[in-house]
Design a protein around this motif. Structure first.
Motif, PDB file in Angstrom:
ATOM      1  N   UNK A  22       1.047  -1.136  -0.170  1.00 11.79           N
ATOM      2  CA  UNK A  22       0.126   0.144  -0.455  1.00 11.79           C
ATOM      3  C   UNK A  22       0.992   1.466   0.170  1.00 11.79           C
ATOM      4  N   UNK A  23       1.444   1.023   0.360  1.00  9.58           N
ATOM      5  CA  UNK A  23       3.257   1.612   0.758  1.00  9.58           C
ATOM      6  C   UNK A  23       3.205   2.463  -0.237  1.00  9.58           C
ATOM      7  N   UNK A  24       3.901   1.563  -1.296  1.00 14.23           N
ATOM      8  CA  UNK A  24       4.383   2.106  -2.315  1.00 14.23           C
ATOM      9  C   UNK A  24       3.533   2.098  -3.147  1.00 14.23           C
ATOM     10  N   UNK A  25       2.507   1.663  -3.533  1.00 18.86           N
ATOM     11  CA  UNK A  25       1.564   2.531  -4.642  1.00 18.86           C
ATOM     12  C   UNK A  25       1.368   3.900  -4.247  1.00 18.86           C
ATOM     13  N   UNK A  26       1.360   3.947  -2.820  1.00 17.23           N
ATOM     14  CA  UNK A  26       0.614   5.118  -2.603  1.00 17.23           C
ATOM     15  C   UNK A  26       1.718   6.329  -3.255  1.00 17.23           C
ATOM     16  N   UNK A  27       2.959   6.190  -2.672  1.00 14.59           N
ATOM     17  CA  UNK A  27       4.557   7.324  -3.100  1.00 14.59           C
ATOM     18  C   UNK A  27       4.414   6.699  -5.079  1.00 14.59           C
ATOM     19  N   UNK A  28       3.906   6.002  -5.525  1.00 14.79           N
ATOM     20  CA  UNK A  28       3.552   5.863  -7.078  1.00 14.79           C
ATOM     21  C   UNK A  28       2.464   7.044  -7.575  1.00 14.79           C
ATOM     22  N   UNK A  29       1.965   7.202  -6.959  1.00 18.58           N
ATOM     23  CA  UNK A  29       1.122   7.687  -7.096  1.00 18.58           C
ATOM     24  C   UNK A  29       0.604   9.814  -6.812  1.00 18.58           C
ATOM     25  N   UNK A  30       1.724   9.389  -5.757  1.00 17.61           N
ATOM     26  CA  UNK A  30       2.008  10.686  -5.272  1.00 17.61           C
ATOM     27  C   UNK A  30       2.989  11.217  -6.267  1.00 17.61           C
ATOM     28  N   UNK A  31       3.975  10.294  -6.594  1.00 14.68           N
ATOM     29  CA  UNK A  31       4.964  10.686  -7.948  1.00 14.68           C
ATOM     30  C   UNK A  31       4.060  10.918  -9.389  1.00 14.68           C
ATOM     31  N   UNK A  32       3.076  10.121  -9.665  1.00 11.32           N
ATOM     32  CA  UNK A  32       1.906  10.901 -10.772  1.00 11.32           C
ATOM     33  C   UNK A  32       1.683  11.947 -10.866  1.00 11.32           C
ATOM     34  N   UNK A  33       1.191  12.338  -9.778  1.00  2.85           N
ATOM     35  CA  UNK A  33       1.186  13.633  -9.422  1.00  2.85           C
ATOM     36  C   UNK A  33       2.435  14.736  -9.579  1.00  2.85           C
ATOM     37  N   UNK A  34       2.855  14.447  -8.707  1.00  4.69           N
ATOM     38  CA  UNK A  34       4.390  15.251  -9.282  1.00  4.69           C
ATOM     39  C   UNK A  34       4.635  15.706 -10.355  1.00  4.69           C
ATOM     40  N   UNK A  35       4.318  14.642 -11.247  1.00  5.79           N
ATOM     41  CA  UNK A  35       5.366  14.389 -12.893  1.00  5.79           C
ATOM     42  C   UNK A  35       4.429  15.227 -13.173  1.00  5.79           C
ATOM     43  N   UNK A  36       3.256  14.899 -13.038  1.00  4.94           N
ATOM     44  CA  UNK A  36       2.148  15.355 -14.088  1.00  4.94           C
ATOM     45  C   UNK A  36       2.197  17.286 -13.685  1.00  4.94           C
ATOM     46  N   UNK A  37       2.280  17.809 -12.309  1.00  2.00           N
ATOM     47  CA  UNK A  37       2.027  18.679 -12.129  1.00  2.00           C
ATOM     48  C   UNK A  37       3.716  19.232 -12.779  1.00  2.00           C
ATOM     49  N   UNK A  38       4.486  19.398 -12.551  1.00  2.27           N
ATOM     50  CA  UNK A  38       5.911  19.337 -13.591  1.00  2.27           C
ATOM     51  C   UNK A  38       5.287  20.241 -14.775  1.00  2.27           C
ATOM     52  N   UNK A  39       4.595  18.313 -15.556  1.00  2.41           N
ATOM     53  CA  UNK A  39       4.593  18.758 -16.634  1.00  2.41           C
ATOM     54  C   UNK A  39       3.668  19.583 -17.235  1.00  2.41           C
ATOM     55  N   UNK A  40       2.596  19.814 -16.654  1.00  2.00           N
ATOM     56  CA  UNK A  40       1.133  20.795 -16.856  1.00  2.00           C
ATOM     57  C   UNK A  40       2.169  22.545 -16.577  1.00  2.00           C
ATOM     58  N   UNK A  41       2.206  22.647 -15.540  1.00  2.00           N
ATOM     59  CA  UNK A  41       2.278  24.234 -14.892  1.00  2.00           C
ATOM     60  C   UNK A  41       1.972  24.866 -16.032  1.00  2.00           C
TER      61      UNK A  41
END
Lengths: 114, 180, 660
Positions: C125-144
Motif C-alpha cells: 500500500x505504501x509503495x502504491x501511495x508513493x507511486x501515485x504521489x509521484x504521478x501527481x508530481x510529475x504531471x504537475x511539473x509537466x502541466x504547470x
C-alpha cells in the motif's frame, strides 16, 4: 474662634482639597493593603474622590450654561454606574482567584513572576 | 441654598459647620478603611465614609447625586463588598500582615501626592461662582436623558456586560471546583 | 468547455489516490488483502491515462481549443502579493502532450507491473501511495503554466523519488542512496531556484509563456544576462536528469524497487530536465554560449556513462549508466538546437528504457532477487517473454532500423552534424558503437551461454505473472513502431509537425542553414549509413565476445582485455570504478570539505560563540540583577506608576505652574 473657616462650605478649594485627601488615602490603601478586597475598597474611595471633585466643579465654577451643575451631577452618576460595574467584576475576580488559590492576599498572586 | 445665620460663639454658618463635620468624619472613616486591621471594620468604615460624602454632596447642592450615593454605594456596592469579605475571609490569616512591605514608601508617595494636589488646587486660579448652583432633579433628568443619552446607553451596556462577566467568572470557577 | 475540466483532473486524481491510499491503504490491505489496497491507485492511474489520451489527441493535432499556442487553464490566483502574482494554472500544448503520453502510459504500465512485482512485499500500500504521489508530481511539473508551479512539481518528484529509492529503508544502502539522490538533486535545484528568481527579476512575471516571450524580446537589455539565466535553469536540469558532474546519484538510485527504476529513473523524472530545457527553448536559443555548454556536458555525459557501462556487472546498473548516456544524447540534441529530436529521443527512450528496466526486474524476480549478471546466463529458454521483449529493447536502444531508437538517435546525430557541431556528431557515433556493444554484453551475460545461476535457485526460475509480462509486451509495441509511426518520413515526420509551433521561435532565432550534401551524396544518406554501421559494429563485436543462443562467452578474450597491461588495463579499471567519481567526490567534499568544515566549526565555537556567549553572559547577569525589580506583584508596579505620576505632575507644576 473658627471665623477663619467662615463660608468654607462655599469655597471650591475646600472641596478640592478634601477630594485630594480622599484620593490620596485611597491610593495609599491600594498600594499598601495586602487584601484584594481592601484594595477594591480603596479604589472605591478614589472614585468617590473624583466624584466629589466633579460635583464641586459643577457647583462652584462659573459657566454660561445654566445646566452646568446638572451636567456635573450626570457625570457623577455615570461614574457611579461604572464603579458599580467595576465592583461587580472586581469582586467576582477576587472570589474566583480565591477559589483557586485559597487566599485573598494579593502578594501571593505571583503568577506574573512565574 | 439659602445662607443661614451664623452660629453664635463659633462664628460659622450652619452649612460651614456641617461641611466641617462631614469632612472630618469622611477623612477619619477613609483613614480607617485603609488602616483598620480588621477588614470587616474597614468595610463598616467605608459605609460611614460614603454616608458622610453623601452629606457633602447635599451641601454642594447636588441632592440627586447624594441620593444615588446612598442607594448605589451604601445600598449596593458596600453590601457587595461585605459579601465578598465574608466569602473570602480566612480566620487563620495572620493579622500582623495587613500591609505590604512597601507600606512605608507607599505612605510617603501618597503624602507627596496629597501635597501636590493641594498645591495645584491652591495655585490654580479657578473661575469662581458667586453663589452655589443647585442641580435639582428636573435639570439633572433633562440633561441626563437629553445631552447625555449616548453615555447613558453605553453605561447600560457596560452594566449588562459586568453582570454577565460577574456571573461567568463566578460560575465557571465553581464548575471547575466541583470537578476537582 | 470539457478540456478546462479534464486537464485539472489529470493531476488531481493521483493526489486523491495518494491521500486515499496513504490514509486507508494499510487498513484495507490488512482486512481485505492486497488487491483491495491496489485497486484504487491502479484504477486512478488508468483513468488518468484515458483522460490524458482524450486531451493529447486534439492537443497534438493543434485542434480547437488548443490551437498552435496551446490551451491555458487558470484555476485560481495562487499567490497575489503586490507585483508578484502567481496563478495556479495549467498549460497544454504539443510539448506537454508529448510528455503526457510518455508519463501516463509508462506510469500506467508500471502500476500494473508493480502488482506482480510487489506481490510479496509487506507494505504494498505504501509503495502504491508513493507511486501515485509521484504521478501527481510529475504531471504537475509537466502541466504547470508558471515557473513556481514547475518548481513545486520539480521538488515533489524529488521527494517521491527519495521515498521510493528508500522504499526498503531497512536496507542501509537503500537509505543512503535515497539520501544521496535527494542531496545531489538539491545542488541542481539551487541553480534552478536562482534561475527562476532571475527570470522574475528580468520579466516581472512567472508565467512561462509570458516570461519567455519577454526574455527574448528584451534580449541584451535583461537585468540578468540571458546566458546566466539559461545556465542556472540548466543547473536544475543537470541535477534532475543526472548530467555530469551531478550524475552520481542515478546509479545508486537503482537500490529502489525495479518498477521505480523503470518509471522514475529511466522514463519520466530524469526526463524532466530535458523537458525543462525544451520548454525554455527560446531562452536557450537566445543564449548560444549556454547552448554550447549544454551540448558539451550532454555529449560528455553520454560517452562517460557509456564507458562505465562496459564493465558493470549489476544488471540494473548497466541500464542506469545506459540511461545516463541516452540522457546525455538528449542534452546534446538540445544543445545543438535539435529540440524536436531531443523530445523524439525522450519519447522513444522512455518506452524502450522503461521496457528494459521492467525486463531486468522480471529477470531479477525470476532468479530470486539476484542482480549480478555473473550469476545469470542461459536464461533465454526459461523466461521466453522476458527474453523476447528485452531483445526488442536492446535492438531498439542499439539503433538498428527500423526500431524506435534508430529514428530518434539518428535524428539527433544528423541534426548535430548539420548544425555544424561535428565534434558532437563524432562523439555521438562513438557512443552509438559503445551502446550497441554494452547492451549486447548485458544480453549475452544474462540470457545466453551456460547457466551460472545459483544451483539452489536454478530449478525455481520461472516466467513472471501476467501482470508483469503484459506491460512488457505492451511496451515492446511502441519500442518497435514508435519510430516508424512518428519519425517517417525522416526529418519531417508526424512529431515534427506536432512540435513545430513550440520550437518555431527558436528555429527563427537560430536560423540554421542546413548542409545538404556530403561527398556528393545527400547528407542524410551518408549520416544514416554511418550510424547504422556504427550500431552494427558495436552489436557484432558484442556478439563476438558475449555470444548468442547457447554460444559461450569468450571469457579468455574478455579477461585478456581486463587483465592486460598498460592502457587497456587502466581503462578497464577506470570504467569498473566509474572513473572514481564517487572517490573524487568523497575526497573533495567529505575529506577536504570536512576538514574545512571542521575548522569552521572550531572557529565558530571558540571565536564566534565565545563572543556571542560573552555578550549573553553580560546581559544575563545584568538582567539577573534587574530581575529583582520584577516581583510579579501588582502593587509594586502600581507604586511605580504612582511615583512616576508624582514625578511627572510635580515637575509639571514646578516648571509650568505659576505660584499665585
Amino acid at each position: 474662634m473658627l471665623s477663619a473657616l467662615n463660608l468654607v462650605s462655599q469655597n471650591l478649594n475646600a472641596y478640592l482639597i478634601l477630594s485630594g485627601l480622599l484620593f490620596s488615602i485611597g491610593a495609599f490603601g491600594f498600594l499598601a493593603r495586602r487584601n484584594a478586597i481592601s484594595m477594591l475598597m480603596s479604589i472605591e474611595l478614589m472614585l468617590n474622590a473624583v466624584n466629589l471633585a466633579f460635583v464641586a466643579f459643577g457647583a462652584f465654577v462659573s459657566s454660561a450654561d445654566p445646566s452646568h451643575a446638572a451636567q456635573a451631577s450626570d457625570i457623577a452618576l455615570i461614574v457611579m454606574a461604572a464603579a458599580a460595574a467595576e465592583a461587580t467584576v472586581g469582586l467576582a475576580i477576587v472570589i474566583a482567584i480565591y477559589r483557586n488559590r485559597k487566599t485573598p492576599l494579593v502578594d501571593e498572586y505571583d503568577a506574573m513572576k512565574r | 441654598m439659602t445662607q443661614p445665620d451664623t452660629i453664635p460663639l463659633l462664628g460659622l454658618g450652619w452649612n460651614d459647620l456641617l461641611f466641617l463635620a462631614f469632612a472630618a468624619v469622611m477623612v477619619v472613616a477613609a483613614l480607617a478603611v485603609v488602616l483598620q486591621r480588621d477588614i470587616i471594620r474597614a468595610g463598616g468604615a467605608m459605609i460611614i465614609a460614603f454616608a458622610a460624602l453623601a452629606g457633602l454632596y447635599v451641601i454642594a447642592g447636588s441632592p440627586v447625586v447624594a441620593g444615588a450615593q446612598v442607594l448605589v454605594y451604601i445600598g449596593a456596592i458596600s453590601v457587595l463588598v461585605l459579601f465578598a469579605i465574608m466569602l473570602t475571609q480566612t480566620k487563620a490569616a495572620p493579622r500582623a500582615l495587613v500591609f505590604q512591605t512597601q507600606a512605608v514608601p507607599a505612605a510617603i508617595a501618597t503624602a507627596i501626592l496629597a501635597l501636590l494636589i493641594v498645591a495645584s488646587v491652591l495655585t490654580t486660579d479657578w473661575p469662581k461662582q458667586v453663589a452655589t448652583q443647585v442641580a435639582d432633579a428636573r435639570s439633572v433628568a433633562t440633561t441626563l436623558f437629553g445631552q447625555f443619552t449616548l453615555p447613558f446607553e453605553v453605561v447600560s451596556v457596560l452594566l449588562l456586560a459586568a453582570v454577565v462577566g460577574g456571573v461567568f467568572l463566578a460560575k465557571r470557577e465553581r464548575d471547575r471546583g466541583e470537578a476537582d | 468547455m470539457p478540456y478546462a475540466t479534464l486537464i485539472p483532473l489529470i493531476p488531481l486524481l493521483p493526489i486523491l489516490g495518494f491521500a486515499f491510499t496513504a490514509l486507508f491503504g494499510r487498513r484495507l490491505m490488512l482486512r481485505h488483502g492486497r488487491t483491495a489496497a491496489e485497486i484504487v491507485p491502479v484504477g486512478i492511474v488508468i483513468a488518468v491515462w484515458v483522460i490524458a489520451m482524450i486531451v493529447v489527441v486534439p492537443a497534438l493535432g493543434h485542434q480547437d481549443p488548443f490551437g498552435t499556442a496551446g490551451l491555458d487553464v487558470k484555476l485560481w490566483t495562487w499567490i497575489p502579493a503586490g507585483r508578484l502574482s502567481v496563478d495556479l494554472g495549467f498549460h497544454v500544448d504539443a510539448l506537454t502532450a508529448a510528455l503526457l503520453i510518455v508519463v501516463t502510459t509508462i506510469g500506467m504500465l508500471v502500476h500494473v507491473y508493480s502488482i506482480g512485482y510487489m506481490a510479496h512485499d509487506k507494505a504494498t500500500w505504501r509503495f502504491f501511495a508513493y507511486l501515485n504521489l509521484f504521478m501527481f508530481s510529475m504531471l504537475l511539473l509537466v502541466l504547470a503554466n508558471n515557473w513556481l508551479l514547475v518548481f513545486a512539481g520539480w521538488e515533489l518528484v524529488g521527494l517521491s523519488s527519495y521515498s521510493l529509492i528508500g522504499f526498503w529503508y531497512h536496507k542501509r544502502s537503500a537509505a543512503l542512496a535515497a539520501k544521496k539522490a535527494f542531496i545531489v538533486n538539491r545542488v541542481g535545484d539551487v541553480g534552478f531556484a536562482l534561475g527562476i528568481m532571475a527570470i522574475f527579476v528580468n520579466t516581472g512575471t512567472l508565467n512561462i509563456q509570458e516570461s519567455l516571450a519577454k526574455l527574448v524580446e528584451q534580449g541584451a537589455h535583461n537585468t540578468v544576462p540571458l546566458t546566466i539565466v539559461a545556465l542556472l535553469v540548466f543547473c536544475g536540469a543537470m541535477g534532475k536528469s543526472a548530467q555530469f558532474p551531478l550524475h552520481v546519484w542515478l546509479p545508486d538510485a537503482m537500490e529502489g524497487p525495479t518498477p521505480v527504476s523503470a518509471l522514475i529513473h529511466a522514463a519520466t523524472m530524469v526526463n524532466a530536465g530535458v523537458y525543462l530545457v525544451a520548454r525554455a527553448n527560446p531562452l536557450f536559443s537566445s543564449a548560444q554560449d549556454a547552448m554550447v555548454v549544454v551540448a558539451g556536458i550532454g555529449i560528455f555525459t553520454a560517452i562517460l556513462a557509456a564507458s562505465i557501462a562496459f564493465t558493470q556487472t549489476d544488471i540494473k546498473r548497466v541500464l542506469a549508466f545506459s540511461t545516463l548516456s541516452q540522457l546525455g544524447y538528449m542534452f546534446a540534441a538540445l544543445g545543438v538546437g535539435a529540440y524536436t529530436a531531443a523530445i523524439f529521443h525522450l519519447m522513444s527512450h522512455g518506452f524502450f528504457k522503461g521496457l528494459l528496466f521492467l525486463d531486468s526486474g522480471s529477470v531479477i524476480h525470476s532468479v530470486d532477487g539476484e542482480q549480478d549478471m555473473n550469476r545469470m546466463g542461459g536464461l533465454w529458454k526459461k523466461i521466453p517473454i522476458t527474453h523476447a521483449t528485452m531483445l526488442i529493447g536492446t535492438i531498439a536502444i542499439a539503433g538498428i532500423p527500423p526500431l524506435a531508437g534508430f529514428f530518434s538517435k539518428d535524428e539527433i546525430l544528423g541534426e548535430a552534424f548539420k548544425a555544424g557541431f561535428t565534434w558532437v556528431w563524432l562523439i555521438g557515433v562513438v557512443v552509438a558503437v559503445m551502446t550497441a556493444f554494452y547492451m549486447w554484453r548485458l544480453m549475452g551475460k544474462t540470457f545466453y551461454g551456460e547457466s551460472r545461476v545459483d544451483p539452489a535457485v536454478a530449478p525455481h526460475v520461472h516466467e513472471s505473472a501476467w501482470q508483469m509480462t503484459l506491460p512488457l509486451v505492451l511496451l515492446a509495441i511502441p519500442s518497435i513502431f514508435l519510430g516508424m509511426a512518428v519519425g517517417l518520413p525522416l526529418g519531417n515526420g508526424l512529431l515534427v509537425g506536432w512540435l513545430k509551433p513550440v520550437f518555431e521561435q527558436s528555429e527563427q532565432i537560430l536560423a540554421r542553414t542546413p548542409v545538404d550534401t556530403l561527398f556528393g551524396l545527400p547528407v542524410d544518406t551518408v549520416l544514416i549509413g554511418i550510424s547504422v554501421a556504427a550500431a552494427l559494429a558495436g552489436l557484432i563485436s558484442g556478439l563476438y565476445l558475449f555470444g548468442w543462443g547457447s554460444r559461450k562467452v569468450k571469457q579468455d578474450t574478455v579477461d585478456a582485455i581486463a587483465g592486460g597491461s598498460g592502457a587497456s588495463r587502466f581503462l578497464y579499471r577506470g570504467s569498473l570504478n566509474k572513473w572514481w567519481f564517487d572517490e573524487i567526490n568523497d575526497l573533495l567534499f567529505i575529506r577536504i570539505g570536512g576538514a574545512v568544515a571542521a575548522f569552521l566549526w572550531w572557529f565558530d565555537r571558540t571565536i564566534v560563540d565565545g563572543t556571542v556567549n560573552g555578550v549573553g553572559t553580560v546581559v544575563r547577569d545584568a538582567g539577573g540583577g534587574l530581575r529583582q525589580i520584577q516581583t510579579g506583584r501588582v502593587q509594586n508596579y502600581a507604586l511605580g506608576i504612582a511615583i512616576g505620576l508624582i514625578v511627572m505632575a510635580g515637575s509639571f507644576l514646578l516648571i509650568v505652574g505659576q505660584p499665585r
